[in-house]
Design a protein around this motif. Structure first.
Motif, PDB file in Angstrom:
ATOM      1  N   ARG A 146       0.865  -1.168   0.000  1.00 22.79           N
ATOM      2  CA  ARG A 146       0.000   0.000   0.000  1.00 22.79           C
ATOM      3  C   ARG A 146       0.903   1.220   0.000  1.00 22.79           C
ATOM      4  NH1 ARG A 146      -2.835  -0.839   4.452  1.00 22.79           N
ATOM      5  NH2 ARG A 146      -4.394  -2.064   3.351  1.00 22.79           N
ATOM      6  N   PHE A 147       0.731   2.086  -1.000  1.00 20.33           N
ATOM      7  CA  PHE A 147       1.611   3.239  -1.185  1.00 20.33           C
ATOM      8  C   PHE A 147       0.933   4.501  -0.652  1.00 20.33           C
ATOM      9  CE2 PHE A 147       2.592   0.669  -5.171  1.00 20.33           C
ATOM     10  CZ  PHE A 147       3.671   0.010  -4.597  1.00 20.33           C
ATOM     11  N   HIS A 148       1.520   5.129   0.360  1.00 20.54           N
ATOM     12  CA  HIS A 148       0.983   6.384   0.878  1.00 20.54           C
ATOM     13  C   HIS A 148       1.277   7.545  -0.063  1.00 20.54           C
ATOM     14  CE1 HIS A 148       0.080   5.225   5.252  1.00 20.54           C
ATOM     15  NE2 HIS A 148       0.431   4.109   4.639  1.00 20.54           N
ATOM     16  N   PHE A 149       2.379   7.436  -0.834  1.00 22.96           N
ATOM     17  CA  PHE A 149       2.782   8.476  -1.787  1.00 22.96           C
ATOM     18  C   PHE A 149       3.119   7.818  -3.124  1.00 22.96           C
ATOM     19  CE2 PHE A 149       3.910   9.850   2.483  1.00 22.96           C
ATOM     20  CZ  PHE A 149       3.297  11.099   2.561  1.00 22.96           C
ATOM     21  N   SER A 150       3.216   8.636  -4.166  1.00 25.91           N
ATOM     22  CA  SER A 150       3.528   8.112  -5.493  1.00 25.91           C
ATOM     23  C   SER A 150       4.775   7.239  -5.444  1.00 25.91           C
ATOM     24  CB  SER A 150       3.743   9.263  -6.478  1.00 25.91           C
ATOM     25  OG  SER A 150       2.538   9.957  -6.705  1.00 25.91           O
ATOM     26  N   PHE A 151       4.645   6.029  -5.992  1.00 25.53           N
ATOM     27  CA  PHE A 151       5.741   5.068  -5.945  1.00 25.53           C
ATOM     28  C   PHE A 151       5.443   3.964  -6.949  1.00 25.53           C
ATOM     29  CE2 PHE A 151       8.249   1.514  -4.277  1.00 25.53           C
ATOM     30  CZ  PHE A 151       9.434   2.143  -3.921  1.00 25.53           C
ATOM     31  N   ALA A 152       6.499   3.478  -7.629  1.00 30.50           N
ATOM     32  CA  ALA A 152       6.358   2.378  -8.597  1.00 30.50           C
ATOM     33  C   ALA A 152       5.250   2.724  -9.604  1.00 30.50           C
ATOM     34  CB  ALA A 152       6.095   1.062  -7.884  1.00 30.50           C
TER      35      ALA A 152
ATOM     36  N   PRO B 142       0.429  13.042  -9.245  1.00 28.14           N
ATOM     37  CA  PRO B 142       1.229  14.263  -9.158  1.00 28.14           C
ATOM     38  C   PRO B 142       0.850  15.159  -7.979  1.00 28.14           C
ATOM     39  CG  PRO B 142      -0.312  14.368 -11.011  1.00 28.14           C
ATOM     40  CD  PRO B 142      -0.333  12.961 -10.509  1.00 28.14           C
ATOM     41  N   LYS B 143      -0.335  14.944  -7.410  1.00 25.83           N
ATOM     42  CA  LYS B 143      -0.760  15.730  -6.244  1.00 25.83           C
ATOM     43  C   LYS B 143      -0.365  15.062  -4.927  1.00 25.83           C
ATOM     44  CE  LYS B 143      -4.707  17.791  -8.633  1.00 25.83           C
ATOM     45  NZ  LYS B 143      -6.193  17.979  -8.625  1.00 25.83           N
ATOM     46  N   ASN B 144       0.308  13.922  -5.027  1.00 24.03           N
ATOM     47  CA  ASN B 144       0.663  13.169  -3.817  1.00 24.03           C
ATOM     48  C   ASN B 144       2.081  12.622  -3.958  1.00 24.03           C
ATOM     49  OD1 ASN B 144       0.378  11.889  -1.321  1.00 24.03           O
ATOM     50  ND2 ASN B 144      -0.442  10.037  -2.246  1.00 24.03           N
ATOM     51  N   ILE B 145       3.047  13.524  -3.905  1.00 27.41           N
ATOM     52  CA  ILE B 145       4.448  13.147  -4.088  1.00 27.41           C
ATOM     53  C   ILE B 145       5.169  13.026  -2.745  1.00 27.41           C
ATOM     54  CG2 ILE B 145       6.649  13.799  -5.132  1.00 27.41           C
ATOM     55  CD1 ILE B 145       4.531  13.006  -7.151  1.00 27.41           C
ATOM     56  N   ASN B 146       4.884  13.926  -1.828  1.00 25.60           N
ATOM     57  CA  ASN B 146       5.613  13.937  -0.555  1.00 25.60           C
ATOM     58  C   ASN B 146       4.838  14.725   0.490  1.00 25.60           C
ATOM     59  OD1 ASN B 146       6.387  16.345  -2.219  1.00 25.60           O
ATOM     60  ND2 ASN B 146       7.429  16.905  -0.292  1.00 25.60           N
ATOM     61  N   PHE B 147       5.300  14.643   1.723  1.00 24.34           N
ATOM     62  CA  PHE B 147       4.783  15.450   2.828  1.00 24.34           C
ATOM     63  C   PHE B 147       6.013  16.019   3.515  1.00 24.34           C
ATOM     64  CE2 PHE B 147       3.247  15.807   7.307  1.00 24.34           C
ATOM     65  CZ  PHE B 147       2.193  16.675   7.094  1.00 24.34           C
ATOM     66  N   GLY B 148       6.423  17.227   3.096  1.00 24.49           N
ATOM     67  CA  GLY B 148       7.696  17.747   3.569  1.00 24.49           C
ATOM     68  C   GLY B 148       8.821  16.844   3.098  1.00 24.49           C
ATOM     69  N   ALA B 149       9.718  16.491   4.005  1.00 21.54           N
ATOM     70  CA  ALA B 149      10.855  15.624   3.672  1.00 21.54           C
ATOM     71  C   ALA B 149      10.477  14.155   3.567  1.00 21.54           C
ATOM     72  CB  ALA B 149      11.958  15.796   4.709  1.00 21.54           C
TER      73      ALA B 149
END
Length: 234
Positions: free
Chosen positions: A21-27, A32-39
């Motif tokens: 389960r990917f919390h952020f964009s991966f694989a 594009p609206k869910n790349i990171n949360f700060g660092a």
């Protein structure tokens, strides 16, 4: 502000030997609206089935923390490190100038569940670090345990970036004062919680907590959670 992230809306993958389960964009999950949360760049909730794993592969300019939820993970890398870790134990690697490593579930019968957390370092080509710590179960029972900190922090596991990671397994309410100019990414690993008397989370859900001074976690039964405190601006 509390922003609930339901597990049903996260990216998902099933490769047979690996369920993620990917919390952020991966694989293959691209948003594009869910790349990171700060660092915080990656948080994958992985289930690796018996005899499965990630063959040797490279990392560079990333700080990687693995938190074992169930089962055992066996790590090997190009620096000569080899270790097997169990529930509640932590492995970390700051892949500054570049590292090759592999991770396997060598069990013939038991699944391995782990949270893989990737943190963007404060700069490129930083010193390569590797280590692990065998935290004991009673250290996180009914209280917060600081499992990862910056090099200036107090945790047994330290990385370059200015973050703190806490875990708890509890049936009691937990309160945490959020530091000034910091935000929190909260992961409900097991059980159900009520956050700040407002929003309920079920196992697998997450929450972005911004512009808040206090985190109040009310268990609805026994719970297991992890949260990452990091700078609001990155």
């Amino acid at each position: 502000m509390l922003k609930k992230l339901s597990k049903e809306n996260m990216g998902a993958s099933n490769l047979g030997w690996l369920e993620s389960r990917f919390h952020f964009s991966f694989a293959e999950y691209r948003n594009p609206k869910n790349i990171n949360f700060g660092a915080l760049r990656v948080l994958n909730d992985d289930i690796i089935h018996p005899q499965g794993g990630f063959a040797k592969h490279p990392h560079k300019d990333m700080e990687i923390i693995s938190y074992v939820v169930d089962g055992e993970i066996t790590h090997k890398d190009s620096m000569g490190n080899e270790k097997t870790l169990k529930r509640g134990e932590v492995q970390y690697m700051s892949a500054g100038t570049g590292v090759m490593h592999s991770e396997y579930n060598l069990s013939k019968t038991e699944d391995l569940r782990l949270l893989q957390i990737w943190i963007l370092p404060p700069q490129k080509n930083m010193q390569t670090l590797y280590g692990s710590h065998r935290y004991k179960e009673n250290e996180r029972q009914n209280r917060l345990l600081n499992i990862v900190s910056s090099l200036k922090g107090d945790a047994k596991v330290k990385i370059h970036q200015d973050i703190e990671i806490y875990v708890s397994e509890t049936t009691q309410e937990i309160q945490y004062s959020i530091k000034k100019d910091k935000q929190i990414y909260f992961v409900q690993i097991e059980g159900e919680s009520l956050i700040n008397e407002q929003v309920s989370l079920s196992a697998g859900d997450a929450m972005e907590i911004t512009d808040e001074n206090l985190l109040h976690v009310k268990p609805l039964g026994k719970i297991h959670f992890l949260f990452i405190e990091l700078k609001s601006e990155f």
